[in-house]
Design an enzyme around this catalytic site. Structure first.
Site, PDB file in Angstrom:
ATOM      1  N   GLU A 264       0.877  -1.174   0.000  1.00  0.00           N
ATOM      2  CA  GLU A 264       0.000   0.000   0.000  1.00  0.00           C
ATOM      3  C   GLU A 264       0.915   1.225   0.000  1.00  0.00           C
ATOM      4  OE1 GLU A 264      -1.746   3.009   2.637  1.00  0.00           O
ATOM      5  OE2 GLU A 264      -2.426   1.128   3.529  1.00  0.00           O
ATOM      6  N   CYS A 301      -2.904   7.797   5.148  1.00  0.00           N
ATOM      7  CA  CYS A 301      -2.927   7.414   3.733  1.00  0.00           C
ATOM      8  C   CYS A 301      -4.260   7.763   3.092  1.00  0.00           C
ATOM      9  CB  CYS A 301      -2.630   5.932   3.576  1.00  0.00           C
ATOM     10  SG  CYS A 301      -3.681   4.872   4.584  1.00  0.00           S
TER      11      CYS A 301
END
Length: 529
Positions: A264, A301
């Protein structure tokens, strides 16, 4: 409580001369403890132990692994205040945030224990033999998911507990039946050691094999790459920057036997601010997004780094209120001096791009490791022409993109790279009028949110925390929620296998009592003879 040693199975080791030290963004000073960088021999020993442990750990029952995960949770809680205090010191995150994150970490471990006990995640599928079928008989065919082997985990800097040593990657990999080696994050080595020792204690208490878990310290560019290239590692979980994630992904794919990398790598999380919504509540939405942009000093994020709106009076009202709210928000402590430095560097690079207007940029406070909010504006035409405007600015910053009219919106959305999330702020009227645009946004993201903010990721069964490249390296995977376990398993088909050799999940009498698909139908029934 902190020794600075590597945790290798049930042992510790610190044979090397090189050491690391943690830096506290709270005190702006290097912390006193030293942490031994793993030697080549220690790295090899950790992987060899993991490979040996896999031989027996993969055969443990779901219940045994569930008990192990719950024991880890108990041991983490038993550390008490020293864990919270160390994590705060190494991350600069407030105590309330870390206290909540500890509970999220514990809850994730307990979630995967529940997943194991329920059991259907293995996707047990059975097509019984049809010996009398013509023109050819059908064999007995059974399939389920089985573990991959030793998993390497790279923790995240912005979640020093929940995405770290005992975080979602470790919990899901252990749940699936894989030993785990953590490459400790260099920014919070003390936090890592405390949690790693908790996992070690739980493994010993639960009778797990030596090597089911190890924690290795050292720079990512050397020790991390050495682990990535080791043939004993069978899969990788990573949360961090695009640059580091791609270095790991490329190295793993250059191996003689490539392995899956679930990386990720960040996202700018576009927010679609539709006109009727802004006309009804521009100021309220602006206040809501000012808080989201600056939450955790923008170090999520899922931070809303891209705001998309149509030109008009309501958009100008939204912009003015957002600018005002950001201007009165104090700079917040960032995770590391390096992250803080890159934040200011990247926002300066953004401000210098053609067509970008600085609406507000708080004074740089890099010397104090603090990030001040910033807001920029650009036209849709300039945004589409310049892919560099899609680079993540990790911190409390956002870019407002203005479309002159609704006809520009589809092209803008089509130009977007893959994202973790996309958000739609809309009334019922907007949802109908802009349905084609929302459909385009859905193709670009892993999760789409309506009339809320993207910051905050619920841990549950339905969550999807992943998205099209470059947000992640595998669009089908999630690093949060029950489905994260699927990353670290593979399908195995057994044909005409004797009952005595079948895993319990595939045996006729269904001793685990799990949901299975028999002849295409979901059931908990036994296979009829």
């Amino acid at each position: 409580m902190i020794s600075g040693k590597n945790i290798i199975g049930f042992d510790t080791a610190a044979a090397g001369a090189d050491v690391l030290r943690a830096y506290s963004p709270v005190s702006n000073a290097t912390m006193p403890e030293t942490f031994a960088v793993a030697t080549d021999a220690e790295i090899t020993l950790a992987v060899d132990k993991a490979a040996k442990a896999f031989e027996t750990y993969r055969l443990t029952s779901p219940e045994a692994r569930a008990v192990f995960l719950e024991a880890i949770a108990t041991e983490i809680l038993a550390i008490g205040d020293p864990l919270l205090e160390r994590t705060v010191a190494e991350s600069g995150l407030p105590l309330a945030r870390i206290t909540g994150e500890r509970m999220r970490t514990v809850s994730q471990l307990r979630l995967f224990a529940a997943v194991l006990r329920e059991g259907s995640w293995v996707d047990a599928t059975i097509d019984v033999a049809l010996p009398d079928r013509t023109p050819l008989p059908r064999p007995d065919i059974r399939k389920m998911l089985v573990p991959l082997g030793p998993v390497l985990v790279f923790p995240a800097s912005n979640f020093p507990l929940a995405f770290s040593t005992a975080g979602g990657d470790t919990a899901s990999a252990l749940a699936a039946g894989n030993p785990v080696i953590v490459k400790a994050h260099e920014s919070h080595p003390g936090t890592n050691e405390l949690v790693a020792l908790a996992i070690q204690r739980a493994a010993q208490q639960c009778g797990m094999p030596d090597g089911v878990f190890s924690s290795i310290s050292g720079p990512g560019a050397t020790v991390g790459q050495q682990l990535v290239k080791h043939p004993g590692i069978k899969a990788i979980g990573f949360t961090g920057s695009f640059k580091a994630g791609m270095a790991i992904f490329e190295a793993a794919n250059k191996r003689a036997t490539p392995i899956p990398v679930y990386a990720e790598m960040g996202s700018i999380n576009p927010v679609l601010l539709l006109p009727a919504k802004l006309e009804a509540s521009a100021s309220d939405v602006a206040v809501q997004y000012a808080r989201s942009i600056t939450l955790g000093t923008g170090q999520f994020c899922t931070n809303p780094g891209l705001l998309i709106a149509l030109a008009g009076a309501a958009t100008e009202q939204f912009t003015a209120t957002l600018q005002q709210e950001l201007s009165v928000t104090a700079a917040g402590t960032m995770l590391t001096p390096g992250i803080c430095h890159h934040y200011y560097k990247n926002r300066e690079l953004l401000a210098d791009r053609k067509g970008v207007q600085t609406l507000f940029a708080g004074p740089a406070e890099a010397a104090q490791t603090k990030g001040a909010p910033a807001l920029y504006r650009v036209s849709a035409r300039d945004f589409i022409r310049d892919p560099q405007l899609q680079q993540e600015v990790f911190g409390p910053s956002s870019l407002l993109v203005i479309c002159d009219n609704a006809t520009e919106l589809p092209a803008l959305l089509q130009s977007l790279q893959g994202q973790l999330t996309g958000t739609v702020m809309a009334t019922a009227e907007d949802l109908q009028s802009f349905a084609p645009a929302i459909a385009i946004l859905q193709e670009k993201v892993g999760r789409i949110i309506f009339n809320n903010v993207p910051t905050g990721v619920e841990v549950g069964y339905a969550m999807q925390h992943g998205g099209p490249f470059p947000a992640t390296t595998d669009v089908k995977s999630t690093s949060v929620g029950a489905s994260a376990i699927l990353r670290f398993a593979r399908p195995l088909c057994l044909q005409d296998c004797p009952q005595s050799l079948l895993p319990d999940a595939l045996k006729d009498n269904n001793p685990l009592g799990i949901w299975r698909r028999i002849e295409g139908q979901l059931t908990k029934d036994a296979v009829r003879s």
